[in-house]
Design an enzyme around this catalytic site. Structure first.
Site, PDB file in Angstrom:
ATOM      1  N   ASP A 148       0.817  -1.223   0.000  1.00 10.30           N
ATOM      2  CA  ASP A 148       0.000   0.000   0.000  1.00 10.30           C
ATOM      3  C   ASP A 148       0.843   1.262   0.000  1.00 10.30           C
ATOM      4  OD1 ASP A 148       1.018  -0.207   2.507  1.00 10.30           O
ATOM      5  OD2 ASP A 148      -0.851   0.243   3.563  1.00 10.30           O
ATOM      6  N   HIS A 241      15.378  28.837   0.616  1.00  3.42           N
ATOM      7  CA  HIS A 241      14.672  29.827  -0.204  1.00  3.42           C
ATOM      8  C   HIS A 241      14.612  31.175   0.509  1.00  3.42           C
ATOM      9  CE1 HIS A 241      12.072  31.163  -3.407  1.00  3.42           C
ATOM     10  NE2 HIS A 241      11.159  31.547  -2.534  1.00  3.42           N
ATOM     11  N   ASP A 280      14.566  38.392  -9.241  1.00  3.21           N
ATOM     12  CA  ASP A 280      13.486  39.038  -8.469  1.00  3.21           C
ATOM     13  C   ASP A 280      14.111  39.799  -7.304  1.00  3.21           C
ATOM     14  OD1 ASP A 280      14.156  37.076  -6.565  1.00  3.21           O
ATOM     15  OD2 ASP A 280      12.592  35.729  -7.280  1.00  3.21           O
ATOM     16  N   LYS A 303       9.810  41.477 -11.419  1.00  3.82           N
ATOM     17  CA  LYS A 303       8.776  40.583 -11.939  1.00  3.82           C
ATOM     18  C   LYS A 303       7.563  40.636 -11.028  1.00  3.82           C
ATOM     19  CE  LYS A 303       9.863  36.303  -9.479  1.00  3.82           C
ATOM     20  NZ  LYS A 303      10.220  34.884  -9.589  1.00  3.82           N
ATOM     21  N   GLY A 336       9.859  28.790 -15.968  1.00  2.98           N
ATOM     22  CA  GLY A 336       9.128  29.892 -16.598  1.00  2.98           C
ATOM     23  C   GLY A 336       9.763  31.233 -16.304  1.00  2.98           C
ATOM     24  N   THR A 337      10.080  31.486 -15.034  1.00  2.00           N
ATOM     25  CA  THR A 337      10.744  32.733 -14.659  1.00  2.00           C
ATOM     26  C   THR A 337      12.098  32.865 -15.336  1.00  2.00           C
ATOM     27  OG1 THR A 337       9.629  32.751 -12.509  1.00  2.00           O
ATOM     28  CG2 THR A 337      11.647  34.049 -12.714  1.00  2.00           C
TER      29      THR A 337
END
Length: 423
Positions: A148, A241, A280, A303, A336-337
């Protein structure tokens, strides 16, 4: 009342009198034995029964706890001690007698500390490189899954009291690798590991570090709490980050940067008219540090994010005309950025655009976007293993941070400073 007191006194005195009678009889036998040994010209020490007899003092006192004589330490200075061990006799010289606890105790605390490195299933290749750098074999484990999908983890070697480093980036599938990490730490904790340092080259759920809109979770704090509850005593992280995530932990955190590895690579390339670009505002500090190390100018791309994984580039702050631009970011997710930033720089007159990032998440159409973009090269590290379709893209180059993590592990184990790893 007087009768009860008398009865109680008898109950206390009678056992003591019985013990003293036994000790007296043993004492008499010991004196007689000592007299015979002295007449024969022999002296026996620490014989079975707990007696100590020597030529100066033939009085024997039985220790009520160990059955050995209480004056053994004093008499050991005047006579050698012979102890049987495994059928062999060992003789201790005068002044070198130690207790059993002292014989087991090492000379220094560092001599008793063992270092062990284990890994999960997310990035075993990186862990093998770290073990090779440190010179420690990879720990033996058994990681299985039930039908499982539940994780079953077992340690196949002893870790009691060891200094354990558990390497597991929580990359895709994030939830699976995170639960796997928690289960491994629980097993180490229950196996009495001395210290557990969780090594997370990539910290999943780090991008949700604040409430930027109503009724949302702060997942980076949640993951920090889960790691601490599972048994982590220390954390070793790479390029978070947001730096403030360190404050979400209630345990010591060592936050490393992959910039030394990336800076060394681009310094060797000797790109002409180089300008470092932050994609950014949140990455300005990271880009400024990078530009300072390379001694080049800095530019910023403004951005605006319109939705999750959807961004719209607005304008470029700084002069990039005729320059070779290097976009620096911590994560490349859908790319994308990255692609839109490269297009904006080229539209502003940049000659060439390179990109580098620490964590190559490369989810969704990221690989296809990079392959079809106008980027010259995308340099990433191996905090996350590359997807199979990304391995065949010539624009993507991978650098190893195994040496950086290996040196950090050595410093943590030896309890020395890790600040030199930032240069």
């Amino acid at each position: 009342m007087a009768d009860e007191n008398l009865r109680s006194l008898k109950e206390q005195v009678l056992p003591f009198r019985s013990i003293r009678n036994k000790d007296f009889s043993r004492d008499v036998r010991g004196r007689n034995k000592a007299s015979r040994d002295k007449a024969a010209g022999t002296t026996k020490v620490n014989q079975p029964g707990g007696f100590h007899v020597n030529e100066q003092d033939t009085t024997a006192v039985l220790s009520p706890v160990s059955g050995q004589t209480e004056d053994a330490e004093e008499s050991s200075q005047s006579a050698p001690i012979t102890a049987a061990s495994g059928g062999q006799s060992q003789t201790a010289q005068p002044g070198q007698v130690r207790t059993a606890a002292e014989r087991k105790r090492p000379g220094k605390l560092s001599e008793s500390k063992r270092i062990k490195i284990f890994c999960g299933s997310s990035n075993p290749k990186l862990c093998e490189e770290i073990c090779k750098f440190v010179g420690v074999p990879l720990g033996e484990t058994r990681l299985q899954r039930f039908s499982d999908g539940e994780v079953h983890f077992q340690l196949l070697e002893n870790v009691r009291g060891a200094d354990v480093f558990l390497v597991q980036p929580t990359c895709w599938p994030v939830d699976q690798h995170l639960v796997e990490l928690l289960i491994m730490m629980d097993a180490l904790k229950r196996a009495s590991a001395g210290r557990i340092t969780v090594v997370m080259p990539y910290y999943g759920y780090a991008r949700q570090d604040r409430k930027d809109r109503p009724r949302v979770a702060i997942t980076s704090k949640l993951v920090a709490d889960l790691l601490t509850t599972a048994g982590a005593n220390r954390a070793l992280l790479v390029d978070l980050h947001a730096a403030q995530i360190q404050g979400f932990f209630n345990i010591p955190v060592d936050h490393l940067f992959a910039s030394p590895v990336l800076v060394s690579y681009f310094r060797d390339l000797e790109l002409p008219n180089l300008t470092v670009v932050s994609p950014d505002a949140g990455g300005v500090e990271r880009a400024r540090f990078f530009a300072k190390k390379l001694e080049v100018p800095l530019a910023i791309v403004d951005k605006r994010r319109t939705d999750i994984n959807v961004t719209e580039v607005m304008n470029v702050i700084g002069d990039v005309r005729g320059r070779t631009c290097l976009i620096l970011d911590d994560i490349i997710d859908t790319a994308g950025t990255l692609v839109k930033t490269a297009d904006a720089l080229l539209d502003q007159g940049a000659e060439k655009v390179y990109a580098c990032a620490t964590h190559a998440v490369l989810s969704g159409p990221a690989v296809e976007r990079i392959a079809a973009s106008r980027l010259e090269q995308v340099v990433v590290t191996n905090t996350i293993p590359l997807r199979e379709d990304a391995l065949g893209v010539p624009k993507i180059k991978v650098l190893s941070i195994a040496g950086l993590l290996g040196r950090a592990i050595e410093s943590i184990h030896m309890e020395t400073s890790v600040s030199t790893l930032f240069n």
